[in-house]
Design a protein around this motif. Sequence first.
Motif, PDB file in Angstrom:
ATOM      1  N   LEU A  20     -30.127 -53.235  39.799  1.00 53.00           N
ATOM      2  CA  LEU A  20     -29.063 -52.882  39.112  1.00 53.00           C
ATOM      3  C   LEU A  20     -27.792 -53.637  39.713  1.00 53.00           C
ATOM      4  N   VAL A  21     -26.907 -54.130  39.049  1.00 52.95           N
ATOM      5  CA  VAL A  21     -25.402 -54.511  39.725  1.00 52.95           C
ATOM      6  C   VAL A  21     -24.483 -53.672  38.704  1.00 52.95           C
ATOM      7  N   ALA A  22     -23.534 -53.387  39.339  1.00 52.40           N
ATOM      8  CA  ALA A  22     -22.454 -52.384  38.629  1.00 52.40           C
ATOM      9  C   ALA A  22     -21.023 -53.233  38.929  1.00 52.40           C
ATOM     10  N   LEU A  23     -20.410 -53.806  37.761  1.00 51.95           N
ATOM     11  CA  LEU A  23     -19.375 -54.563  38.021  1.00 51.95           C
ATOM     12  C   LEU A  23     -17.932 -53.823  37.765  1.00 51.95           C
ATOM     13  N   SER A  24     -17.943 -52.581  37.655  1.00 55.69           N
ATOM     14  CA  SER A  24     -16.858 -51.764  37.464  1.00 55.69           C
ATOM     15  C   SER A  24     -16.727 -50.463  38.289  1.00 55.69           C
ATOM     16  N   PRO A  25     -15.876 -49.860  38.858  1.00 59.53           N
ATOM     17  CA  PRO A  25     -16.006 -48.753  39.546  1.00 59.53           C
ATOM     18  C   PRO A  25     -16.619 -47.384  38.667  1.00 59.53           C
ATOM     19  N   HIS A  26     -16.188 -47.399  37.373  1.00 59.66           N
ATOM     20  CA  HIS A  26     -16.590 -46.320  36.632  1.00 59.66           C
ATOM     21  C   HIS A  26     -18.101 -46.634  36.152  1.00 59.66           C
ATOM     22  N   SER A  27     -18.486 -47.688  36.339  1.00 56.63           N
ATOM     23  CA  SER A  27     -19.876 -48.105  35.886  1.00 56.63           C
ATOM     24  C   SER A  27     -20.750 -47.658  36.938  1.00 56.63           C
ATOM     25  N   VAL A  28     -20.278 -47.756  38.470  1.00 56.82           N
ATOM     26  CA  VAL A  28     -20.861 -47.227  39.379  1.00 56.82           C
ATOM     27  C   VAL A  28     -20.958 -45.753  39.409  1.00 56.82           C
ATOM     28  N   GLU A  29     -19.890 -45.005  38.861  1.00 57.70           N
ATOM     29  CA  GLU A  29     -19.895 -43.618  38.899  1.00 57.70           C
ATOM     30  C   GLU A  29     -20.854 -43.069  37.600  1.00 57.70           C
ATOM     31  N   MET A  30     -20.988 -43.734  36.699  1.00 60.76           N
ATOM     32  CA  MET A  30     -22.232 -43.496  35.504  1.00 60.76           C
ATOM     33  C   MET A  30     -23.503 -43.617  36.064  1.00 60.76           C
ATOM     34  N   LEU A  31     -23.880 -44.789  36.808  1.00 57.82           N
ATOM     35  CA  LEU A  31     -25.070 -44.890  37.333  1.00 57.82           C
ATOM     36  C   LEU A  31     -25.379 -43.765  38.536  1.00 57.82           C
ATOM     37  N   PHE A  32     -24.583 -43.090  39.293  1.00 59.10           N
ATOM     38  CA  PHE A  32     -24.891 -42.356  40.051  1.00 59.10           C
ATOM     39  C   PHE A  32     -25.149 -40.816  39.416  1.00 59.10           C
ATOM     40  N   GLU A  33     -24.284 -40.663  38.464  1.00 59.57           N
ATOM     41  CA  GLU A  33     -24.265 -39.482  37.682  1.00 59.57           C
ATOM     42  C   GLU A  33     -25.907 -39.501  36.935  1.00 59.57           C
ATOM     43  N   LEU A  34     -26.276 -40.711  36.708  1.00 57.24           N
ATOM     44  CA  LEU A  34     -27.839 -40.760  35.899  1.00 57.24           C
ATOM     45  C   LEU A  34     -28.930 -40.745  37.187  1.00 57.24           C
ATOM     46  N   GLY A  35     -28.477 -40.623  38.349  1.00 55.59           N
ATOM     47  CA  GLY A  35     -29.437 -40.815  39.474  1.00 55.59           C
ATOM     48  C   GLY A  35     -30.094 -41.921  39.729  1.00 55.59           C
ATOM     49  N   ALA A  36     -29.384 -43.008  39.462  1.00 61.41           N
ATOM     50  CA  ALA A  36     -29.595 -44.322  39.682  1.00 61.41           C
ATOM     51  C   ALA A  36     -28.739 -45.233  40.846  1.00 61.41           C
ATOM     52  N   GLY A  37     -28.051 -44.389  41.667  1.00 59.74           N
ATOM     53  CA  GLY A  37     -27.172 -45.108  42.546  1.00 59.74           C
ATOM     54  C   GLY A  37     -27.760 -45.849  43.626  1.00 59.74           C
ATOM     55  N   GLU A  38     -28.975 -45.450  44.164  1.00 62.24           N
ATOM     56  CA  GLU A  38     -29.554 -46.096  45.046  1.00 62.24           C
ATOM     57  C   GLU A  38     -30.150 -47.339  44.461  1.00 62.24           C
ATOM     58  N   GLU A  39     -30.168 -47.793  43.302  1.00 66.14           N
ATOM     59  CA  GLU A  39     -30.647 -48.778  42.777  1.00 66.14           C
ATOM     60  C   GLU A  39     -29.690 -49.948  42.532  1.00 66.14           C
ATOM     61  N   ILE A  40     -28.207 -49.479  42.879  1.00 68.99           N
ATOM     62  CA  ILE A  40     -27.193 -50.587  42.750  1.00 68.99           C
ATOM     63  C   ILE A  40     -27.164 -51.508  44.008  1.00 68.99           C
ATOM     64  N   LEU A  41     -27.536 -52.843  43.595  1.00 79.35           N
ATOM     65  CA  LEU A  41     -27.455 -53.748  44.583  1.00 79.35           C
ATOM     66  C   LEU A  41     -26.227 -54.384  45.214  1.00 79.35           C
ATOM     67  N   ALA A  42     -25.202 -54.402  44.261  1.00 81.65           N
ATOM     68  CA  ALA A  42     -23.884 -54.863  44.570  1.00 81.65           C
ATOM     69  C   ALA A  42     -22.951 -54.376  43.577  1.00 81.65           C
ATOM     70  N   THR A  43     -21.567 -54.357  43.992  1.00 79.77           N
ATOM     71  CA  THR A  43     -20.625 -53.896  43.060  1.00 79.77           C
ATOM     72  C   THR A  43     -19.376 -54.591  43.156  1.00 79.77           C
ATOM     73  N   VAL A  44     -18.109 -54.057  43.047  1.00 80.28           N
ATOM     74  CA  VAL A  44     -16.882 -54.689  42.972  1.00 80.28           C
ATOM     75  C   VAL A  44     -16.008 -54.058  43.791  1.00 80.28           C
ATOM     76  N   ASP A  45     -14.704 -54.781  44.229  1.00 80.86           N
ATOM     77  CA  ASP A  45     -13.789 -53.885  44.935  1.00 80.86           C
ATOM     78  C   ASP A  45     -13.288 -52.246  44.317  1.00 80.86           C
ATOM     79  N   TYR A  46     -12.977 -51.595  45.174  1.00 76.77           N
ATOM     80  CA  TYR A  46     -12.377 -50.115  44.726  1.00 76.77           C
ATOM     81  C   TYR A  46     -13.563 -49.389  44.079  1.00 76.77           C
ATOM     82  N   ALA A  47     -14.762 -49.573  44.003  1.00 75.68           N
ATOM     83  CA  ALA A  47     -15.869 -48.747  43.772  1.00 75.68           C
ATOM     84  C   ALA A  47     -16.039 -47.874  44.968  1.00 75.68           C
TER      85      ALA A  47
END
Length: 272
Positions: A20-47
Amino acid sequence: MRVLALLMIVLTLPAQAMRLVALSPHSVEMLFELGAGEEILATVDYADYPEAAKAIPRIGRYDHMNLERLLELQPELVVISFEDTSAPIIERLQTLGISMFDSSVTSVDEVADKLESLGMAIGREAQGQKSAEAFRTRLAQLRQQYSQGEPVKVFYQVWPEPLTTVSGGWMNGILADCGAMNIFADGTADYPQVAMEQVLIRMPELILKPQYHGNSNQEAVAWSSWPEIPAVKQGHVIPIQGDLVHRTGPRVLDGMAMVCQLVDKVRRESVQ
């Protein structure tokens, strides 16, 4: 018994990890809420929430993206906010055939819907349903507690120079749900620029100044110069944590509760 044991094993297997790649801060927060935070390979500034998100590699921001690096990561799904990301980046990702999930919303209610659909998209349907139900329950409780109170006139200072406020969209909905009367709810644009004379005419009882990443200096407006405004006279010019209300992920209800409590405090003080 063997069948039952096998069934129990299947039901307790963890969700299969995705790239997974999350390209907005709130997308990162959603993925962590769903238990998938460790699957995020990259994100954007301010996440930067939760704390673990700070360790995720960065590949750009809403208006600039290292697409070469993104392609190297070979994500199965890119979670992105179409509302907050520049159109050229979205168009480029579409041209490249990247699978995307749009996490943007236009109302607070839609956050729960996004949690459900994102959960299905990443193989975490049960957690998505659980998170969505918890979100809807708390949202209903906040509305029941605050929406029917005596209206409090609020000016929401999105930006100081030029002076910018909010008229529509999810932020206007939050104010209404808190029993606030947004003094510029009748604007023709979601984020209209207004003159100080217009604010003076509408005499807000509460002025909210969100502080967030990339924000201009919210203290640039010298509200003390207009003591005739009720909010200024009563000391109700209040900074708030902007990330809580401007990121439309699970924490937006924390932001809504914060706004509702401030509105209610002004309401109670006005009747004393």
